[in-house]
Design an enzyme around this catalytic site. Structure first.
Site, PDB file in Angstrom:
ATOM      1  N   HIS A 468      10.052  -3.502  -3.544  1.00 28.86           N
ATOM      2  CA  HIS A 468       9.401  -1.808  -2.985  1.00 28.86           C
ATOM      3  C   HIS A 468       8.259  -2.092  -2.638  1.00 28.86           C
ATOM      4  O   HIS A 468       7.651  -1.821  -1.578  1.00 28.86           O
ATOM      5  CB  HIS A 468       9.995  -1.272  -4.487  1.00 28.86           C
ATOM      6  CG  HIS A 468       8.851  -0.085  -4.706  1.00 28.86           C
ATOM      7  ND1 HIS A 468      10.117   0.905  -3.861  1.00 28.86           N
ATOM      8  CD2 HIS A 468       7.729   0.604  -4.840  1.00 28.86           C
ATOM      9  CE1 HIS A 468       9.623   2.755  -4.466  1.00 28.86           C
ATOM     10  NE2 HIS A 468       8.132   2.270  -4.421  1.00 28.86           N
ATOM     11  N   GLU A 469       7.566  -2.750  -3.526  1.00 31.87           N
ATOM     12  CA  GLU A 469       5.624  -2.927  -3.741  1.00 31.87           C
ATOM     13  C   GLU A 469       5.440  -3.617  -2.116  1.00 31.87           C
ATOM     14  O   GLU A 469       4.271  -3.363  -1.855  1.00 31.87           O
ATOM     15  CB  GLU A 469       5.207  -3.440  -4.650  1.00 31.87           C
ATOM     16  CG  GLU A 469       5.482  -3.163  -5.989  1.00 31.87           C
ATOM     17  CD  GLU A 469       5.253  -1.072  -6.102  1.00 31.87           C
ATOM     18  OE1 GLU A 469       4.391  -0.859  -5.251  1.00 31.87           O
ATOM     19  OE2 GLU A 469       5.343  -0.673  -6.924  1.00 31.87           O
ATOM     20  N   HIS A 472       5.775  -1.113   0.775  1.00 29.19           N
ATOM     21  CA  HIS A 472       4.189  -0.655   0.458  1.00 29.19           C
ATOM     22  C   HIS A 472       2.910  -1.479   0.982  1.00 29.19           C
ATOM     23  O   HIS A 472       2.256  -0.545   2.131  1.00 29.19           O
ATOM     24  CB  HIS A 472       3.724  -0.156  -0.850  1.00 29.19           C
ATOM     25  CG  HIS A 472       4.170   1.274  -0.892  1.00 29.19           C
ATOM     26  ND1 HIS A 472       4.591   2.571  -0.396  1.00 29.19           N
ATOM     27  CD2 HIS A 472       4.434   1.327  -2.563  1.00 29.19           C
ATOM     28  CE1 HIS A 472       5.273   3.142  -1.444  1.00 29.19           C
ATOM     29  NE2 HIS A 472       5.635   2.738  -2.515  1.00 29.19           N
ATOM     30  N   HIS A 475       3.705  -1.834   4.934  1.00 26.58           N
ATOM     31  CA  HIS A 475       2.849  -0.611   6.089  1.00 26.58           C
ATOM     32  C   HIS A 475       1.424  -0.433   5.340  1.00 26.58           C
ATOM     33  O   HIS A 475       0.830   0.129   7.108  1.00 26.58           O
ATOM     34  CB  HIS A 475       3.944   0.866   5.348  1.00 26.58           C
ATOM     35  CG  HIS A 475       3.438   2.227   5.267  1.00 26.58           C
ATOM     36  ND1 HIS A 475       3.585   3.359   5.162  1.00 26.58           N
ATOM     37  CD2 HIS A 475       3.614   2.855   6.703  1.00 26.58           C
ATOM     38  CE1 HIS A 475       3.819   4.665   5.766  1.00 26.58           C
ATOM     39  NE2 HIS A 475       3.607   4.005   7.611  1.00 26.58           N
TER      40      HIS A 475
HETATM   41 ZN   LIG Z   1       6.749   3.523  -3.566  1.00 24.95          ZN
END
Ligand SMILES: [Zn+2]
Length: 683
Positions: A468-469, A472, A475
């Protein structure tokens, strides 16, 4: 100007950061930036991108370079001196931001850039100008003086009463406790919960156990306590906090505050030219209108409801046959669910740990990114770090050129803030002299550290968190945007920012990807098929019931903020009852006052925004479904995702970028399917 906290081209020199230097440096830079703004405005124009935005970007970059590393250290290597310096800077930085947002001359200068130069600017630059003008307007800058005054009064009154709303919830939470001397009364509670209750009692010089409405204590009782009357008693106290009902009825009652908050938000929206607060909230989000959001939520509700009803029937049948509960009530739901889950899928996160040693997971995750996006990841040993656990990696493109970098700090330790997060260290942007700043990210987690000579062994939840991290982080790092305000995650709409992160989580559930990230830390043996099957089955336990509950909160929130009528107000309980009649499978008792403690929307930033949770899940599931169709390591789909989403940051509307990637509007089907809800049967 010399500043000991920054080195202009490189990474933060962590060891040179002294707490006592932080506040003076920030003071100096704020003063410098304030003078810079005045100097630029004093030139009288004509204002252009180069003589306005680019100059202010450089000023802001200097300030960020001074404060951000200190803010990062405050989170990962906290000390009294750092915290003091950090807290001293916060109000100064927020006051300065407010000061800029209310500078009418600055607003006019941006307007001039829009009027004179807009056609010549590129897409990203136009988006920066449009965002800036929008944010100026949302701070009331465009209003006539009398309305501006009213706007400011509303803001300050809202700040006061939303904070009083949370104080009431807190006070009501603290007002109730129950002293238990006989351990038998707490039968069913796990040892950790009993220890906590014992400690709470000791802190008040009591013997035995103290139950409170703090969430861990409430959660333990409602989930594990065999004593049904005790569950009912605590449920009643919990769901009536800060209301006209329950053991402290009327004492911390939020009723009047809720009505006033809704009235002021509506008035604020109308002053700014919006029909209602829902429309104002959506002005900065990906969703286009409250009709669109409600349509989306109702659609999801219609499709999930049959599965949610079936899950509820299963739960009630289990309560009857296995727990001796014939008249199933709200305070039985968590308790019976826990028993049912144990009966159906006894799977422990602990049993999975040996298959997820941290180095294997990291290498596998980089391999996934390599196959999808064609990037390489290479550790560097010559970068200064803040702690022995931290690492630094370069990100390379297909030609082997370094395009970004990231720090990673995986393990929990003292003086490190809990949770997991991605933060930007350096943003990608091009300075006026043409030089390019490459993006750098911080990835921070709090996993169980390694013991002895063994590597750290992660749970599958932790593996998912890391993906998940990293999503990010990608991105932020793979952006190709050269403009500071919309590169990476900057300027990305709030309801779209979780798309890349939740998207990456999907690979943690795919056998083909698990083959890369899992392997027994001693034998290298792959994750056994039966464990994988159990993991996948347990993933969707009661997922439809959870979904309709989120929908209940989201629809309630949206309707409150769009149906308010000046003068008459809105009947909050009636709206909630209507929403429940539509999407809930569990009707709570009439005394339930959930809404009086719904701080997300009455005291937090989620007003007319609670739907964002589900919205982002739909986007990420639907984006991933293209890989299910074309192959989960399909490089063509990966390149398309990189191009349309990861590279573009906030430079274009999130919906347009999604359409470009998926070739159509987002659909809810993939999310339902991933949650184990059969779309065909439900449609
Ligand atoms: Zn998040």
């Amino acid at each position: 100007m010399s500043n000991p906290l920054t080195s202009y081209s490189g990474l933060p020199p962590f060891s040179a950061i002294r707490p006592e230097h932080i506040e003076p440096a920030v003071d100096e830079l704020i003063a410098h930036n304030r003078a810079k703004v005045a100097e630029v405005l004093a030139s009288g124009g004509p204002f252009t991108w180069d003589n306005l935005v680019a100059v202010l970007d450089e000023a802001e970059d200097r300030l960020d370079r001074a404060f951000d590393p200190a803010s990062h250290l405050n989170a990962v290597m906290n000390s009294d001196a750092l915290r003091k310096a950090y807290n001293a800077c916060l109000p100064k930085l927020s006051d300065f931001a407010t000061e800029l947002g209310q500078n009418r001359e600055l607003f006019n200068a941006y307007l001039q850039v829009k009027q004179n130069e807009y056609e010549r600017l590129d897409t990203a630059q136009r988006k920066v100008i449009d965002n800036a003008l929008r944010d100026f307007r949302l701070s009331g800058i465009d209003l006539p003086p009398a309305q501006q005054k009213r706007f400011a009064d509303i803001q300050s009154r809202l700040a006061e009463i939303t904070s009083r709303y949370s104080d009431n919830v807190l006070d009501a939470t603290n007002a109730w406790s129950k002293h238990v001397t006989d351990a038998a009364a707490l039968a069913g509670l796990p040892e950790s919960a009993l220890a906590q209750a014992r400690q709470a009692a000791q802190q008040r010089n009591l013997d035995g156990y103290l139950l409170t409405l703090d969430f861990p204590s409430y959660y333990a009782v409602i989930t594990y306590a065999d004593d049904r009357a005790l569950r009912e008693e605590m449920y009643t106290a919990y769901v009536t906090r800060a209301s006209d009902q329950g053991p402290h009825a009327g004492q911390f009652d939020n009723t009047a505050l809720m009505n006033e908050i809704l009235a002021l938000r509506h008035e604020e929206a109308q002053l700014l030219g919006y029909a209602d607060f829902a429309e104002l909230s959506l002005a900065t989000k990906m969703a286009e209108s409250s009709d669109q959001v409600l349509g989306f939520l109702h659609d999801l509700g219609r499709k999930a409801l049959p599965a949610a009803r079936a899950e509820m029937e299963e739960l009630k049948a289990f309560a009857r046959s296995e727990c001796g509960i014939a008249d199933f009530r709200s305070w039985d739901a968590s308790y019976v669910s826990e028993k049912l889950q144990q009966a159906k899928y006894a799977i422990s996160q602990e049993a999975l740990r040996p298959y997820f040693p941290a180095p294997k997971v990291l290498a596998g995750m980089f391999e996934v990114a390599q196959r999808l996006f064609g990037i390489g990841v290479r550790e560097r040993s010559d970068v200064e770090l803040w702690h022995g656990d931290a690492r630094y990696y370069d990100v390379l493109d297909a030609q082997g050129e370094v395009i970004a970098g990231f720090y990673i700090d995986l393990y929990a330790r003292q003086h490190k803030r809990g949770g997991a997060w991605m933060d930007d260290c350096l943003a990608r942007w091009r300075r006026r002299d043409g030089s390019l700043q490459k993006p750098v990210a911080y990835l921070v987690c709090n996993f169980t550290p390694p013991v002895g000579n063994d590597p750290a062994l992660l749970t599958h939840d932790e593996v998912t968190t890391m993906f998940h991290e990293f999503g990010h982080g990608l991105h932020h790092m793979l952006t190709r945007v050269d403009v500071r305000g919309v590169s990476g995650i900057s300027g990305v709409a709030w309801d779209a920012v979780e798309l890349p992160s939740q998207f990456m989580e999907n690979w943690c559930w795919e056998p083909e990807a698990l083959a890369l990230i899992a392997g027994h830390y001693q034998t290298g043996e792959p994750l056994p098929a039966d464990l994988l099957q159990k993991m996948l089955a347990a993933k969707n336990f009661q997922s439809a019931m959870m979904m309709v509950r989120q929908l209940e909160f989201s629809i309630f929130d949206m309707r409150l903020h769009r149906e308010f009528v000046p003068g008459t107000g809105i009947d909050i309980q009636k709206v909630l009852d209507e929403v429940r009649a539509e999407v809930a499978v569990m009707r709570p008792p009439a005394f339930n006052r959930f809404q009086h403690g719904f701080s997300h929307i009455f005291a937090g930033g989620y007003a007319a925004g609670y739907y964002s949770y589900k919205w982002a899940e739909v986007l990420s599931a639907d984006a991933f479904s293209r890989f299910e169709e074309e192959g989960i390591f399909n490089a063509h789909a990966g390149a398309a995702f990189r191009r349309a989403i990861l590279e573009r940051g906030g430079s274009e509307e999130a919906m347009a970028l999604f359409r470009e990637f998926r070739g159509r509007e987002p659909r809810v089907d993939a999310l339902l399917r991933h949650a184990g809800i059969a779309v065909d049967a439900a449609a």
